[in-house]
Design a protein around this motif. Structure first.
Motif, PDB file in Angstrom:
ATOM      1  N   VAL A  13       0.840  -1.190   0.000  1.00  0.00           N
ATOM      2  CA  VAL A  13       0.000   0.000   0.000  1.00  0.00           C
ATOM      3  C   VAL A  13       0.879   1.245   0.000  1.00  0.00           C
ATOM      4  N   LEU A  14       1.983   1.181   0.726  1.00  0.00           N
ATOM      5  CA  LEU A  14       2.849   2.352   0.907  1.00  0.00           C
ATOM      6  C   LEU A  14       4.167   2.228   0.150  1.00  0.00           C
TER       7      LEU A  14
ATOM      8  N   THR B 290      14.592   4.790  12.893  1.00  0.00           N
ATOM      9  CA  THR B 290      13.464   5.036  11.986  1.00  0.00           C
ATOM     10  C   THR B 290      13.967   5.499  10.622  1.00  0.00           C
ATOM     11  N   PHE B 291      13.522   4.816   9.574  1.00  0.00           N
ATOM     12  CA  PHE B 291      13.981   5.185   8.224  1.00  0.00           C
ATOM     13  C   PHE B 291      12.925   4.847   7.190  1.00  0.00           C
ATOM     14  N   LYS B 292      11.662   4.985   7.565  1.00  0.00           N
ATOM     15  CA  LYS B 292      10.550   4.655   6.681  1.00  0.00           C
ATOM     16  C   LYS B 292      10.170   5.832   5.792  1.00  0.00           C
TER      17      LYS B 292
ATOM     18  N   ILE C 233       9.845   6.361   1.665  1.00  0.00           N
ATOM     19  CA  ILE C 233       8.653   6.865   0.974  1.00  0.00           C
ATOM     20  C   ILE C 233       9.027   8.061   0.099  1.00  0.00           C
ATOM     21  N   ILE C 234       9.779   8.992   0.683  1.00  0.00           N
ATOM     22  CA  ILE C 234      10.126  10.210  -0.052  1.00  0.00           C
ATOM     23  C   ILE C 234      11.004   9.886  -1.262  1.00  0.00           C
TER      24      ILE C 234
ATOM     25  N   GLN D 141       3.067   9.624  -4.198  1.00  0.00           N
ATOM     26  CA  GLN D 141       1.981   9.191  -3.318  1.00  0.00           C
ATOM     27  C   GLN D 141       1.905  10.099  -2.091  1.00  0.00           C
ATOM     28  N   LEU D 142       3.060  10.542  -1.611  1.00  0.00           N
ATOM     29  CA  LEU D 142       3.084  11.512  -0.514  1.00  0.00           C
ATOM     30  C   LEU D 142       2.462  12.826  -0.968  1.00  0.00           C
ATOM     31  N   ILE D 143       2.877  13.282  -2.144  1.00  0.00           N
ATOM     32  CA  ILE D 143       2.337  14.551  -2.659  1.00  0.00           C
ATOM     33  C   ILE D 143       0.822  14.469  -2.815  1.00  0.00           C
ATOM     34  N   GLU D 144       0.354  13.347  -3.349  1.00  0.00           N
ATOM     35  CA  GLU D 144      -1.092  13.186  -3.535  1.00  0.00           C
ATOM     36  C   GLU D 144      -1.805  13.194  -2.181  1.00  0.00           C
TER      37      GLU D 144
END
Lengths: 463, 169
Positions: free
Chosen positions: A16-17, A99-101, A105-106, A112-115
């Motif tokens: 999904v991500l 943490t490096f999730k 994504i970026i 998908q982040l922008i949307e």
């Protein structure tokens, strides 16, 4: 050379991500468009009212992925009516140790982040979004800026988007090295050009946030969930996860495992033990000593908790938190005193200095660890660490101070015998294998003597 | 003067924020100033303060608060090595010791030729690729002692230009 970031661990039929695992080059807009890209954005603008976007996110049960786990749709609905302008602020400060999730994504799936940002802006009727990225994300920021530029060029961002009459702009703002800026009110202060120090709440950011205007602040991963939710609906989203922890979550696995990396999994489906197995098991198949489920901030869980399910409720019931789901795995080769000191050092370094319990507590906590690790500790020092932490607990201005007590209190609770054994075995500053790092940090001199009145890591970190 | 030399960039930065909220530009402008002067010199801070109508002491407090603004001159290449817990569980402490020996300085120091500054830093969000470093904010993952030596040697010979913008097509 770095290049684009991201592990390619296939853990779901269709992610999904972490869709960059399934679809090569989805960071490019044409590839993204060929895979349902901006379909949710088009759908919302053409057929949904802003309230309907909020409603579907509320129904999905999506909870904030930055750590707090607060329901996202509920957060959005706190924006007061009739107060404008409003802002959307994206928390991409990703600084919790382990943490490096958001990084993946970026770098791997920026559109998908922008949307997700655009949908959030529409839902709360904000015309400007700021993406606050930690300063070290200089490269990911370039990837994201390139994607933002492409989306402007295709008319997905800007004036009168897709003929809808809605205007929206997205700007990136880089931090400059301060963990505290992941705390939402500190982030806002930093974005306003002030010191990155937290503010008193209330007023909450939803009412008085950026520039004292209504503001929604969400984590990068949270917002990446929004496009699929809007496109496929709340019920579709709820096929993943549990009733109270719906959806998928990215688990960052690091430390003493064979294949560290990001693993996207439905919440509540697997256990910590299974997660470690997915990551290839421990190095040399050593027994697990403990697990930090949310980096340095989460109380450590001993090996007896390995069958805990991976969701918000189960981890809380086990005595820790899911937080940002950054699982740092410690095996039996790890000295727990050393590991706890690393974490306390982190918080001492990152304390913003605003409130006394945190500023002084982390300082004295670290001094006690320095004393023990360099071989001058006593049993009383172990008690004193617990005492310092107890004096901080519940008294700090923000959660950083509270988090800082976790490594102290939880490691002493579960591994007190190891502390005592270490103290007993290293009496009188016996050479103990940590000389290089202790000398580097100004704790001991070359001869192994404890330096009294040292200034901590000032020399190594601040220039 | 920053104002003349980087006029277009300053304008673009200021345009991101509401006209009455120019102070928000203090961090982006400090990055710009740091690029121009190598560090946040008193002159650089004064110029940023002037652009934003701030008192120079306010700008200085911002510089002091964040780890990525330098109050003193640094080497041409600032090498940040993460030695936080996740990296340290994968050998980062030993790796830092190697970096110190290779460069002949302690973490926190700059080589006498002004080329390299070595720092240890807290978690930089790449723990699965430890040991991990940044050179002038550019990531280098999965470091080994050998790859570090190679990198430093290349930078010392000034043929490491590609690492400045490794993603440019």
């Amino acid at each position: 050379m770095g290049g684009y970031y991201g592990s390619k661990n296939k853990t779901m039929e269709q992610h999904v991500l972490l869709r960059d695992v399934d679809v090569p080059n989805i960071r490019e807009i044409d590839v993204y468009l060929a895979h349902d890209g901006y379909a949710a954005w088009k759908k919302a603008l053409s057929s949904m009212k802003p309230e309907e976007v909020i409603a579907v996110v509320k129904d999905s049960g999506l909870r904030g992925r930055g750590g707090a786990g607060f329901p996202t749709g509920v957060k959005w609905s706190f924006i007061p009516k009739d107060v404008f302008p409003r802002y959307v602020v994206v928390n991409g400060d990703e600084s919790e140790a382990g943490t490096f999730k958001d990084h993946q994504i970026i770098d791997g799936n920026p559109h998908q982040l922008i949307e997700g940002i655009l949908l959030t802006c529409y839902a709360v009727q904000a015309n400007v979004a700021y993406v606050y990225l930690r300063g070290e994300f200089y490269e990911p920021a370039r990837t994201l800026q390139k994607a933002i530029d492409e989306a402007y060029a295709r008319g997905f961002i800007g004036k009168n988007v897709l003929g809808s009459g809605f205007n929206v702009d997205i700007y990136i703002h880089l931090g400059a090295g301060a963990y505290i800026c992941g705390e939402e009110t500190a982030l806002l202060s930093s974005l306003e050009g002030q010191l990155g120090q937290p503010r008193l709440r209330p007023p909450f950011p939803a009412v008085q946030g950026l520039y004292a205007k209504p503001t929604v602040i969400n984590n990068v991963e949270t917002l990446a969930n929004v496009p699929p939710i809007v496109l496929h609906g709340a019920q579709w989203y709820r096929q993943f996860g549990t009733e109270k922890s719906p959806g998928t979550k990215i688990f960052c696995v690091s430390g003493r495992v064979k294949r560290p990396g990001n693993y996207e999994l439905p919440l509540g489906k697997y256990t910590i033990r299974e997660l470690i197995e997915m990551a290839g098991g421990t190095i040399d198949d050593r027994p697990v000593k403990g697990v930090l489920p949310a980096g340095s901030s989460a109380p450590i869980l001993p090996a007896s908790a390995l069958d805990t399910k991976l969701d918000y409720e189960s981890l809380q019931a086990a005595g820790s938190i899911l937080g940002s789901a950054s699982f740092v795995i410690l095996d039996d080769t790890v000295n727990i005193v050393w590991a706890a000191r690393k974490m306390v050092r982190f918080f001492k370094h990152e304390s913003c200095g605003k409130c006394t319990p945190c500023r002084e507590g982390t300082y004295w906590g670290l001094r006690l660890y320095d004393k023990i690790l360099s071989g001058y500790g006593t049993r009383e020092d172990i008690d004193m660490i617990a005492e310092v932490a107890s004096q901080m607990s519940g008294k700090c201005f923000c959660l950083l101070g509270e988090f800082a007590t976790s490594p102290m209190l939880s490691t002493i609770k579960h591994f007190r015998d190891e502390y005592e054994a270490f103290v007993a075995a290293h009496q009188g500053g016996r050479r103990n294998g940590y000389d290089d790092e202790l000398i580097r940090e100004g704790v001991i001199d070359e001869a192994g003597n404890l330096i009294i009145g040292y200034v901590g890591q000032k020399t190594a970190h601040h220039l | 003067m920053l104002r003349e030399k980087r006029a277009d960039e300053i304008k673009a930065i200021l345009a991101k924020y509401p006209p009455d909220r120019k102070r928000s530009a203090v961090m982006p402008l400090l990055y710009l100033a740091q690029e121009e002067y190598g560090y946040c010199s008193p002159e650089a801070m004064r110029e940023v303060a002037e652009i934003l109508n701030l008192d120079p002491t306010e700008v200085k407090s911002i510089v002091g608060f964040y780890t990525m603004f330098f109050e003193h001159p640094v080497g041409k290449y600032v090498i940040d090595v993460c030695d936080d817990l996740p990296c340290a569980l994968r050998g980062a402490d030993k790796f830092v010791t190697h970096c110190e020996r290779k460069l002949g300085v302690r973490a926190g120091q700059t080589t006498p030729d002004g080329k390299f500054t070595l720092r240890t830093v807290m978690c930089i969000a790449a723990c699965d690729r430890a040991p991990v470093i940044q050179v002038n904010r550019v990531y280098h993952y999965d470091m080994t002692e050998a790859s570090f030596d190679q990198l430093v040697d290349a930078l010392a010979r000034e043929d490491g230009a590609e690492h400045v913008n490794p993603r440019e097509e």
